[in-house]
Design a protein around this motif. Structure first.
Motif, PDB file in Angstrom:
ATOM      1  N   GLU A 164       0.884  -1.213  -0.078  1.00 26.95           N
ATOM      2  CA  GLU A 164       0.003  -0.053   0.173  1.00 26.95           C
ATOM      3  C   GLU A 164       0.822   1.448  -0.043  1.00 26.95           C
ATOM      4  N   LEU A 165       1.937   1.228   0.634  1.00 28.21           N
ATOM      5  CA  LEU A 165       2.854   2.550   0.619  1.00 28.21           C
ATOM      6  C   LEU A 165       3.389   2.874  -0.822  1.00 28.21           C
ATOM      7  N   VAL A 166       3.897   1.578  -1.384  1.00 30.48           N
ATOM      8  CA  VAL A 166       4.230   2.055  -2.741  1.00 30.48           C
ATOM      9  C   VAL A 166       3.466   2.943  -3.481  1.00 30.48           C
ATOM     10  N   ASN A 167       1.830   3.126  -3.089  1.00 32.78           N
ATOM     11  CA  ASN A 167       1.191   3.718  -4.038  1.00 32.78           C
ATOM     12  C   ASN A 167       1.407   5.466  -3.676  1.00 32.78           C
ATOM     13  N   PHE A 168       2.081   5.676  -2.546  1.00 32.83           N
ATOM     14  CA  PHE A 168       2.505   6.967  -2.206  1.00 32.83           C
ATOM     15  C   PHE A 168       3.811   7.426  -2.725  1.00 32.83           C
ATOM     16  N   ASP A 169       3.921   8.677  -3.158  1.00 30.38           N
ATOM     17  CA  ASP A 169       5.136   9.448  -3.492  1.00 30.38           C
ATOM     18  C   ASP A 169       5.929   9.342  -2.520  1.00 30.38           C
ATOM     19  N   PRO A 170       7.289   8.945  -2.861  1.00 35.02           N
ATOM     20  CA  PRO A 170       8.338   8.862  -1.524  1.00 35.02           C
ATOM     21  C   PRO A 170       8.372  10.125  -0.860  1.00 35.02           C
ATOM     22  N   MET A 171       8.255  11.353  -1.738  1.00 32.54           N
ATOM     23  CA  MET A 171       8.359  12.825  -1.103  1.00 32.54           C
ATOM     24  C   MET A 171       7.344  12.975  -0.119  1.00 32.54           C
ATOM     25  N   GLY A 172       6.057  12.076  -0.293  1.00 35.37           N
ATOM     26  CA  GLY A 172       5.170  12.288   0.715  1.00 35.37           C
ATOM     27  C   GLY A 172       5.221  11.404   1.949  1.00 35.37           C
ATOM     28  N   GLN A 173       6.069  10.766   2.125  1.00 35.79           N
ATOM     29  CA  GLN A 173       6.468   9.732   3.160  1.00 35.79           C
ATOM     30  C   GLN A 173       7.265  10.499   4.146  1.00 35.79           C
ATOM     31  N   VAL A 174       6.866  10.828   5.119  1.00 39.64           N
ATOM     32  CA  VAL A 174       7.814  11.761   6.129  1.00 39.64           C
ATOM     33  C   VAL A 174       8.561  10.744   7.237  1.00 39.64           C
TER      34      VAL A 174
END
Length: 330
Positions: A164-174
């Motif tokens: 599920e995390l791969v659906n988030f832009d890496p820049m949006g993962q703090v």
């Protein structure tokens, strides 16, 4: 001040701290509570999140919606777009079906409370240190640092599988100290140059153009020696609004090891540039966010540096706005 007044004030302060520390007291343990610092679009996003949450804790509700949609394929579209719960209801052939289902089934309640940015930071710290507070906090990424140091938030890895995390832009993962603490619904809060098309058909592309235009756009309309219209306004006493100029002159706030890097020629040159704008009366002598907004809304300033949170207010005030990049340092 009379002693009785001091006692009353002290008691009130203690009560306020207690209520915050206990989550506003009387909290329903089955209620999901979210604190947000953003009315819009934050509240829209949260309403969608809550709508999806209701479906996840009540599989029967999801099936009911599928059965009553005109087109069953619309269900996935609704969930993907994070709809407000009321939008789901309006998508049913007969809204009374959902009302009847709600009456017959007990569901976990979800709610969110709005605070200003500094209020939510301060109030959450007090509540969390007291062992309570909200389940989720919706706010800017700079809250993660102090919350992490105080050990009042927990990592998110256990709540979100990697697929599920791969659906988030890496820049949006703090991330901090090797752990994930925040997922962004948007990346940015970018500052832009907002200009009044009535006063300025084309925005400046460089700082040289800005100064040249500024001399024409700042006007003393009543001849009293004080400008009645400025070329540019912005909250230049707030460090966040200083960053574009610091970067434009080749500097930055810190290095890759998080050490401050402000004692540089770039910082000095950026400060000198802002002082030059003030001395030439291209900007007001003083300006905070409230004054800058007021002058631009009243069309007493041709340009303002601001973020997306302010654009809607300018349109509502009747300003025909255009958006552009902040002029490049030339």
């Amino acid at each position: 001040m009379p002693r009785l007044t001091l006692v009353v004030l002290a008691a009130f302060l203690l009560l306020t701290v207690y209520l915050l520390a206990t989550g506003q007291s009387g909290r329903d343990p089955n209620e999901l509570v979210i604190w947000t610092q953003d009315r819009a679009p934050g509240r829209v996003v949260l309403d969608g999140l809550l709508g999806k949450y209701m479906l996840e804790v009540n599989p029967g509700l999801a099936e009911l919606i599928r059965q009553n949609l005109k087109n069953p394929a619309d269900f996935d579209r609704l969930i993907r777009s994070n709809p407000r719960p009321v939008d789901i209801k309006r998508s049913l052939k007969d809204g009374r079906v959902l009302d009847q289902y709600m009456k017959q089934h007990t569901i976990q309640r979800a709610s969110h409370i709005y605070y200003e940015t500094e209020e939510i930071r301060h109030n959450f710290i007090i509540a969390a240190l007291g062992g309570s507070g909200p389940d989720l906090v919706y706010g800017p990424a700079d809250m993660v640092g102090p919350f992490h140091d105080m050990k009042i938030i927990q990592p998110l890895e256990d709540f979100f599988p990697q697929e599920e995390l791969v659906n988030f832009d890496p820049m949006g993962q703090v991330r901090l100290a090797g752990h994930l603490y925040m997922l962004a619904d948007r990346i940015g809060n970018h500052l832009t140059l907002v200009y009044n098309k009535k006063l300025l058909p084309q925005p400046p592309q460089t700082t040289d153009e800005l100064i040249a235009l500024g001399k024409k756009l700042t006007k003393d309309l009543d001849g009293n020696g004080s400008p009645d219209q400025y070329a540019l306004v912005w909250n230049f006493i707030e460090p966040f609004f200083f960053i574009p100029f610091l970067g434009g002159f080749g500097g930055w706030v810190m290095d890759e090891n998080a050490h401050p890097t402000l004692d540089t020629e770039a910082t000095i040159n950026a400060c000198k540039f802002i002082l030059e704008l003030r001395e030439k009366k291209i900007i007001p002598y003083e300006a905070d966010q409230d004054l800058a907004n007021q002058l631009f809304k009243q069309q007493k300033a041709a340009m303002i540096i601001d973020g997306p949170w302010g654009w809607g207010g300018y349109v509502e005030a009747g300003v025909d706005i255009g958006l552009a990049r902040i002029p490049e340092v030339s």
